[in-house]
Scaffold this motif. Sequence first.
Motif, PDB file in Angstrom:
ATOM      1  N   GLU A  24       0.852  -1.175   0.000  1.00  0.00           N
ATOM      2  CA  GLU A  24       0.000   0.000   0.000  1.00  0.00           C
ATOM      3  C   GLU A  24       0.890   1.228   0.000  1.00  0.00           C
ATOM      4  OE1 GLU A  24      -3.769  -0.512   2.626  1.00  0.00           O
ATOM      5  OE2 GLU A  24      -2.059  -1.312   3.725  1.00  0.00           O
ATOM      6  N   THR A  25       0.454   2.272  -0.663  1.00  0.00           N
ATOM      7  CA  THR A  25       1.213   3.514  -0.600  1.00  0.00           C
ATOM      8  C   THR A  25       0.876   4.216   0.699  1.00  0.00           C
ATOM      9  OG1 THR A  25      -0.492   4.843  -1.662  1.00  0.00           O
ATOM     10  CG2 THR A  25       1.112   3.759  -3.112  1.00  0.00           C
ATOM     11  N   ARG A  26       1.764   5.089   1.132  1.00  0.00           N
ATOM     12  CA  ARG A  26       1.510   5.850   2.358  1.00  0.00           C
ATOM     13  C   ARG A  26       0.232   6.669   2.221  1.00  0.00           C
ATOM     14  NH1 ARG A  26       5.781   4.992   5.547  1.00  0.00           N
ATOM     15  NH2 ARG A  26       7.829   4.800   4.626  1.00  0.00           N
ATOM     16  N   ALA A  27      -0.058   7.157   1.031  1.00  0.00           N
ATOM     17  CA  ALA A  27      -1.280   7.930   0.811  1.00  0.00           C
ATOM     18  C   ALA A  27      -2.517   7.062   1.058  1.00  0.00           C
ATOM     19  CB  ALA A  27      -1.303   8.491  -0.608  1.00  0.00           C
ATOM     20  N   GLU A  28      -2.478   5.797   0.662  1.00  0.00           N
ATOM     21  CA  GLU A  28      -3.620   4.905   0.891  1.00  0.00           C
ATOM     22  C   GLU A  28      -3.803   4.624   2.368  1.00  0.00           C
ATOM     23  OE1 GLU A  28      -2.334   1.715  -1.569  1.00  0.00           O
ATOM     24  OE2 GLU A  28      -3.657   2.283  -3.219  1.00  0.00           O
ATOM     25  N   ILE A  29      -2.699   4.529   3.116  1.00  0.00           N
ATOM     26  CA  ILE A  29      -2.769   4.258   4.542  1.00  0.00           C
ATOM     27  C   ILE A  29      -3.424   5.435   5.264  1.00  0.00           C
ATOM     28  CG2 ILE A  29      -1.376   3.974   6.638  1.00  0.00           C
ATOM     29  CD1 ILE A  29       0.539   2.321   4.909  1.00  0.00           C
ATOM     30  N   ARG A  30      -3.107   6.667   4.833  1.00  0.00           N
ATOM     31  CA  ARG A  30      -3.648   7.863   5.479  1.00  0.00           C
ATOM     32  C   ARG A  30      -4.992   8.296   4.891  1.00  0.00           C
ATOM     33  NH1 ARG A  30      -0.681  10.956   8.743  1.00  0.00           N
ATOM     34  NH2 ARG A  30      -1.759  12.811   8.043  1.00  0.00           N
ATOM     35  N   GLU A  31      -5.442   7.635   3.836  1.00  0.00           N
ATOM     36  CA  GLU A  31      -6.660   8.048   3.142  1.00  0.00           C
ATOM     37  C   GLU A  31      -7.874   8.012   4.063  1.00  0.00           C
ATOM     38  OE1 GLU A  31      -9.614   6.335  -0.272  1.00  0.00           O
ATOM     39  OE2 GLU A  31      -7.491   5.893  -0.445  1.00  0.00           O
ATOM     40  N   ILE A  32      -8.653   9.066   3.993  1.00  0.00           N
ATOM     41  CA  ILE A  32      -9.881   9.160   4.774  1.00  0.00           C
ATOM     42  C   ILE A  32     -11.055   8.959   3.834  1.00  0.00           C
ATOM     43  CG2 ILE A  32     -11.340  10.735   6.087  1.00  0.00           C
ATOM     44  CD1 ILE A  32      -9.156  11.105   7.810  1.00  0.00           C
ATOM     45  N   ARG A  33     -12.004   8.169   4.265  1.00  0.00           N
ATOM     46  CA  ARG A  33     -13.224   7.938   3.485  1.00  0.00           C
ATOM     47  C   ARG A  33     -14.387   8.564   4.236  1.00  0.00           C
ATOM     48  NH1 ARG A  33     -12.198   2.075   0.828  1.00  0.00           N
ATOM     49  NH2 ARG A  33     -10.036   2.542   0.332  1.00  0.00           N
ATOM     50  N   TRP A  34     -15.246   9.227   3.491  1.00  0.00           N
ATOM     51  CA  TRP A  34     -16.380   9.926   4.075  1.00  0.00           C
ATOM     52  C   TRP A  34     -17.681   9.270   3.670  1.00  0.00           C
ATOM     53  CZ3 TRP A  34     -16.013  13.802   7.561  1.00  0.00           C
ATOM     54  CH2 TRP A  34     -14.763  14.426   7.693  1.00  0.00           C
ATOM     55  N   GLY A  40     -26.906  16.299   7.124  1.00  0.00           N
ATOM     56  CA  GLY A  40     -26.257  17.141   8.123  1.00  0.00           C
ATOM     57  C   GLY A  40     -25.184  16.460   8.942  1.00  0.00           C
ATOM     58  N   LEU A  41     -24.830  15.214   8.593  1.00  0.00           N
ATOM     59  CA  LEU A  41     -23.802  14.477   9.327  1.00  0.00           C
ATOM     60  C   LEU A  41     -22.888  13.766   8.338  1.00  0.00           C
ATOM     61  CD1 LEU A  41     -22.664  13.374  12.045  1.00  0.00           C
ATOM     62  CD2 LEU A  41     -24.236  11.458  11.769  1.00  0.00           C
ATOM     63  N   TRP A  42     -21.585  13.980   8.486  1.00  0.00           N
ATOM     64  CA  TRP A  42     -20.588  13.309   7.648  1.00  0.00           C
ATOM     65  C   TRP A  42     -19.612  12.607   8.587  1.00  0.00           C
ATOM     66  CZ3 TRP A  42     -22.733  17.976   6.999  1.00  0.00           C
ATOM     67  CH2 TRP A  42     -23.395  18.216   5.799  1.00  0.00           C
ATOM     68  N   VAL A  43     -19.378  11.318   8.346  1.00  0.00           N
ATOM     69  CA  VAL A  43     -18.531  10.499   9.212  1.00  0.00           C
ATOM     70  C   VAL A  43     -17.302  10.063   8.427  1.00  0.00           C
ATOM     71  CG1 VAL A  43     -18.418   8.422  10.626  1.00  0.00           C
ATOM     72  CG2 VAL A  43     -20.549   9.711  10.489  1.00  0.00           C
ATOM     73  N   ALA A  44     -16.135  10.231   9.041  1.00  0.00           N
ATOM     74  CA  ALA A  44     -14.867   9.884   8.401  1.00  0.00           C
ATOM     75  C   ALA A  44     -14.322   8.585   8.983  1.00  0.00           C
ATOM     76  CB  ALA A  44     -13.852  11.000   8.616  1.00  0.00           C
ATOM     77  N   SER A  45     -13.698   7.768   8.109  1.00  0.00           N
ATOM     78  CA  SER A  45     -13.019   6.560   8.587  1.00  0.00           C
ATOM     79  C   SER A  45     -11.676   6.439   7.879  1.00  0.00           C
ATOM     80  CB  SER A  45     -13.864   5.314   8.350  1.00  0.00           C
ATOM     81  OG  SER A  45     -14.044   5.105   6.971  1.00  0.00           O
ATOM     82  N   ARG A  46     -10.726   5.875   8.600  1.00  0.00           N
ATOM     83  CA  ARG A  46      -9.386   5.627   8.063  1.00  0.00           C
ATOM     84  C   ARG A  46      -9.066   4.171   8.317  1.00  0.00           C
ATOM     85  NH1 ARG A  46      -6.517   8.984  11.039  1.00  0.00           N
ATOM     86  NH2 ARG A  46      -6.433  10.662   9.538  1.00  0.00           N
ATOM     87  N   ARG A  47      -8.881   3.397   7.252  1.00  0.00           N
ATOM     88  CA  ARG A  47      -8.568   1.979   7.340  1.00  0.00           C
ATOM     89  C   ARG A  47      -9.571   1.232   8.221  1.00  0.00           C
ATOM     90  NH1 ARG A  47      -2.676   0.367   7.995  1.00  0.00           N
ATOM     91  NH2 ARG A  47      -3.364  -1.250   6.604  1.00  0.00           N
ATOM     92  N   GLY A  48     -10.851   1.597   8.090  1.00  0.00           N
ATOM     93  CA  GLY A  48     -11.910   0.910   8.797  1.00  0.00           C
ATOM     94  C   GLY A  48     -12.177   1.403  10.206  1.00  0.00           C
ATOM     95  N   GLU A  49     -11.418   2.382  10.689  1.00  0.00           N
ATOM     96  CA  GLU A  49     -11.626   2.903  12.041  1.00  0.00           C
ATOM     97  C   GLU A  49     -12.136   4.330  11.979  1.00  0.00           C
ATOM     98  OE1 GLU A  49      -8.427   2.395  14.758  1.00  0.00           O
ATOM     99  OE2 GLU A  49      -7.937   0.406  13.987  1.00  0.00           O
ATOM    100  N   HIS A  50     -12.969   4.682  12.945  1.00  0.00           N
ATOM    101  CA  HIS A  50     -13.545   6.025  13.012  1.00  0.00           C
ATOM    102  C   HIS A  50     -12.437   7.075  13.093  1.00  0.00           C
ATOM    103  CE1 HIS A  50     -16.404   9.159  13.953  1.00  0.00           C
ATOM    104  NE2 HIS A  50     -15.740   9.453  15.054  1.00  0.00           N
ATOM    105  N   ALA A  51     -12.490   8.090  12.208  1.00  0.00           N
ATOM    106  CA  ALA A  51     -11.456   9.120  12.179  1.00  0.00           C
ATOM    107  C   ALA A  51     -11.989  10.498  12.552  1.00  0.00           C
ATOM    108  CB  ALA A  51     -10.804   9.164  10.795  1.00  0.00           C
ATOM    109  N   GLY A  52     -13.305  10.624  12.689  1.00  0.00           N
ATOM    110  CA  GLY A  52     -13.873  11.915  13.042  1.00  0.00           C
ATOM    111  C   GLY A  52     -15.212  12.116  12.365  1.00  0.00           C
TER     112      GLY A  52
END
Length: 124
Positions: A24-34, A40-52
Motif C-alpha cells: 500500500e502507498t503511504r497515501a492509501e494508509i492515510r486516506e480518509i473515506r467519508w 447534516g452528518l458526515w462520518v470519516a473513517s481511516r482503514r476501517g476505524e472512526h477518524a472523526g
Amino acid sequence: MTFELAPLEPGLVAHVAGHSSQLETRAEIREIRWMSPVAGLWVASRRGEHAGMVERIDGIYRARNSRGREVGKFDDLDAARAAVEGNDEDRGNSRRFRLLLGGMIALNGAIAGVLAGLAVLLLR
C-alpha cells in the motif's frame, strides 16, 4: 531455506499476513473515506476505524476528531472536512500513551525485582 528481500520503492509500505503480502502507498494508509448516513452528518473513517465527523448545526459545520473533541467550527463543509483530515492529535496522544505505559511497565518490573531481592535476603 533463505529469503532475499528487495528494497521497497520510496513511499511504499509492506504488510505481510500469513502467506500473502500486500503493498500500500503511504497515501492509501492515510486516506480518509467519508460517508453521510443522515442529512447534516458526515462520518470519516481511516482503514476501517472512526477518524472523526462533521455535523451541520444551525448553518455551522462543527468538526470533531475520532475521540469526539471539537477541532473547529467552519462556514463550509470542505474546510470542516479538511480540519478532520489534518487532525493529528489522536495519533500524538496514542504515542504519548504508549510511552507512558512502557515507562510504567518498566518501573513496575524494577520494583518487582527489588522486592524479590529483598525477599531472598530476608528468607536466608
